[in-house]
Write a protein that holds these residues in place. Sequence first.
Motif, PDB file in Angstrom:
ATOM      1  N   GLY A  46       0.694  -1.152  -0.041  1.00 55.96           N
ATOM      2  CA  GLY A  46      -0.008  -0.155   0.092  1.00 55.96           C
ATOM      3  C   GLY A  46       0.692   1.191  -0.034  1.00 55.96           C
ATOM      4  N   ASP A  47       2.086   1.354  -0.101  1.00 59.12           N
ATOM      5  CA  ASP A  47       3.092   2.375  -0.214  1.00 59.12           C
ATOM      6  C   ASP A  47       2.835   3.006  -1.663  1.00 59.12           C
ATOM      7  N   LYS A  48       3.465   4.153  -1.597  1.00 57.56           N
ATOM      8  CA  LYS A  48       3.357   4.937  -2.900  1.00 57.56           C
ATOM      9  C   LYS A  48       4.164   4.230  -4.036  1.00 57.56           C
ATOM     10  N   THR A  49       4.943   3.296  -3.719  1.00 57.65           N
ATOM     11  CA  THR A  49       5.577   2.571  -4.811  1.00 57.65           C
ATOM     12  C   THR A  49       4.641   1.483  -5.155  1.00 57.65           C
ATOM     13  N   GLN A  50       3.830   0.885  -4.584  1.00 56.19           N
ATOM     14  CA  GLN A  50       2.970  -0.139  -5.070  1.00 56.19           C
ATOM     15  C   GLN A  50       1.781   0.700  -5.678  1.00 56.19           C
ATOM     16  N   LEU A  51       1.423   1.813  -5.517  1.00 57.06           N
ATOM     17  CA  LEU A  51       0.432   2.434  -5.969  1.00 57.06           C
ATOM     18  C   LEU A  51       0.853   3.106  -7.381  1.00 57.06           C
ATOM     19  N   SER A  52       2.035   3.412  -7.475  1.00 61.92           N
ATOM     20  CA  SER A  52       2.638   3.694  -8.945  1.00 61.92           C
ATOM     21  C   SER A  52       2.630   2.558  -9.552  1.00 61.92           C
ATOM     22  N   THR A  53       3.190   1.387  -9.285  1.00 63.44           N
ATOM     23  CA  THR A  53       3.309   0.287  -9.967  1.00 63.44           C
ATOM     24  C   THR A  53       2.067  -0.142 -10.284  1.00 63.44           C
ATOM     25  N   LEU A  54       1.147  -0.010  -9.580  1.00 65.90           N
ATOM     26  CA  LEU A  54      -0.352  -0.420 -10.099  1.00 65.90           C
ATOM     27  C   LEU A  54      -0.813   0.414 -11.142  1.00 65.90           C
ATOM     28  N   LEU A  55      -0.778   1.949 -10.994  1.00 61.34           N
ATOM     29  CA  LEU A  55      -1.102   2.601 -12.135  1.00 61.34           C
ATOM     30  C   LEU A  55      -0.203   2.582 -13.436  1.00 61.34           C
ATOM     31  N   MET A  56       1.044   2.371 -13.346  1.00 68.01           N
ATOM     32  CA  MET A  56       1.773   2.074 -14.578  1.00 68.01           C
ATOM     33  C   MET A  56       1.432   0.674 -15.087  1.00 68.01           C
ATOM     34  N   SER A  57       0.935  -0.029 -14.583  1.00 71.39           N
ATOM     35  CA  SER A  57       0.598  -1.390 -15.237  1.00 71.39           C
ATOM     36  C   SER A  57      -0.711  -1.178 -15.938  1.00 71.39           C
ATOM     37  N   ALA A  58      -1.675  -0.394 -15.155  1.00 72.00           N
ATOM     38  CA  ALA A  58      -2.937  -0.054 -16.072  1.00 72.00           C
ATOM     39  C   ALA A  58      -2.779   0.746 -17.239  1.00 72.00           C
ATOM     40  N   GLN A  59      -2.048   1.672 -16.996  1.00 72.81           N
ATOM     41  CA  GLN A  59      -1.871   2.469 -18.119  1.00 72.81           C
ATOM     42  C   GLN A  59      -1.175   2.022 -19.326  1.00 72.81           C
ATOM     43  N   SER A  60       0.056   1.462 -19.007  1.00 71.10           N
ATOM     44  CA  SER A  60       0.898   0.705 -20.203  1.00 71.10           C
ATOM     45  C   SER A  60       0.306  -0.555 -20.912  1.00 71.10           C
ATOM     46  N   HIS A  61      -0.661  -1.272 -20.054  1.00 68.32           N
ATOM     47  CA  HIS A  61      -1.196  -2.441 -20.671  1.00 68.32           C
ATOM     48  C   HIS A  61       0.025  -3.449 -20.706  1.00 68.32           C
ATOM     49  N   LYS A  62       0.954  -3.377 -20.221  1.00 69.32           N
ATOM     50  CA  LYS A  62       2.237  -4.357 -20.113  1.00 69.32           C
ATOM     51  C   LYS A  62       2.731  -4.599 -18.748  1.00 69.32           C
ATOM     52  N   PRO A  63       1.908  -5.383 -18.075  1.00 69.27           N
ATOM     53  CA  PRO A  63       1.950  -5.586 -16.720  1.00 69.27           C
ATOM     54  C   PRO A  63       3.322  -6.374 -16.399  1.00 69.27           C
ATOM     55  N   TRP A  64       3.790  -7.324 -17.394  1.00 68.31           N
ATOM     56  CA  TRP A  64       5.057  -7.877 -16.837  1.00 68.31           C
ATOM     57  C   TRP A  64       6.091  -7.190 -17.083  1.00 68.31           C
ATOM     58  N   MET A  65       6.113  -5.793 -18.015  1.00 70.93           N
ATOM     59  CA  MET A  65       7.290  -5.349 -18.198  1.00 70.93           C
ATOM     60  C   MET A  65       7.373  -4.271 -17.073  1.00 70.93           C
ATOM     61  N   VAL A  66       6.047  -3.702 -16.353  1.00 73.47           N
ATOM     62  CA  VAL A  66       6.073  -3.141 -15.105  1.00 73.47           C
ATOM     63  C   VAL A  66       6.683  -4.098 -14.112  1.00 73.47           C
ATOM     64  N   PHE A  67       6.239  -5.333 -14.199  1.00 72.60           N
ATOM     65  CA  PHE A  67       6.517  -6.091 -12.917  1.00 72.60           C
ATOM     66  C   PHE A  67       8.185  -6.230 -13.105  1.00 72.60           C
ATOM     67  N   TYR A  68       8.876  -6.605 -14.051  1.00 70.86           N
ATOM     68  CA  TYR A  68      10.277  -6.751 -14.221  1.00 70.86           C
ATOM     69  C   TYR A  68      10.908  -5.371 -13.995  1.00 70.86           C
ATOM     70  N   GLY A  69      10.361  -4.363 -14.264  1.00 73.39           N
ATOM     71  CA  GLY A  69      10.910  -3.054 -14.093  1.00 73.39           C
ATOM     72  C   GLY A  69      10.908  -2.801 -12.427  1.00 73.39           C
ATOM     73  N   SER A  70       9.899  -2.912 -11.845  1.00 72.07           N
ATOM     74  CA  SER A  70       9.580  -2.685 -10.309  1.00 72.07           C
ATOM     75  C   SER A  70      10.686  -3.769  -9.571  1.00 72.07           C
ATOM     76  N   VAL A  71      10.714  -4.856  -9.996  1.00 68.09           N
ATOM     77  CA  VAL A  71      11.522  -5.964  -9.532  1.00 68.09           C
ATOM     78  C   VAL A  71      13.092  -5.498  -9.346  1.00 68.09           C
ATOM     79  N   MET A  72      13.380  -5.193 -10.655  1.00 70.52           N
ATOM     80  CA  MET A  72      14.754  -4.595 -10.823  1.00 70.52           C
ATOM     81  C   MET A  72      15.192  -3.435  -9.924  1.00 70.52           C
ATOM     82  N   ALA A  73      14.159  -2.668 -10.030  1.00 68.07           N
ATOM     83  CA  ALA A  73      14.481  -1.217  -9.016  1.00 68.07           C
ATOM     84  C   ALA A  73      14.366  -1.775  -7.567  1.00 68.07           C
ATOM     85  N   LEU A  74      13.276  -2.597  -6.934  1.00 66.35           N
ATOM     86  CA  LEU A  74      13.530  -2.980  -5.377  1.00 66.35           C
ATOM     87  C   LEU A  74      14.766  -3.700  -5.275  1.00 66.35           C
TER      88      LEU A  74
END
Length: 119
Positions: A46-74
């Motif tokens: 529920g922190d701002k990183t998770q909310l940002s990831t949720l929004l990026m996934s919804a907007q990009s329609h590329k959930p796996w790329m958002v997932f990989y990017g967020s995993v690499m950042a963390l």
Amino acid sequence: MNAPEHIKSSSDTTDLVEINKDVDLREKPILVFGTTFVTVFLAEIGDKTQLSTLLMSAQSHKPWMVFYGSVMALLTTSLLGVLVGTWMAKKLPPETINIAAGVILLLISLMLIGDVLID
């Protein structure tokens, strides 16, 4: 079940802290892993990183790329934290690190309270 002798005689929290010092975390890597996982997992829910990831996934329609990017950042920020923490542990006593962390968190809290009161 009988308690160990050092627990039977302890009546205040100072004694309980001393008991924890007897546990060598280097001998319990699964305990370190589990504690770290739960701490980071709960901190990130529920922190701002998770909310940002949720929004990026919804907007990009590329959930796996958002997932990989967020995993690499963390992963990268966690690696940086581990490397800096290891370096600090070699240079400073634990008490100094605890005091510094407390002061930094207190300053951040005061800045956040100031932001709320000013707005």
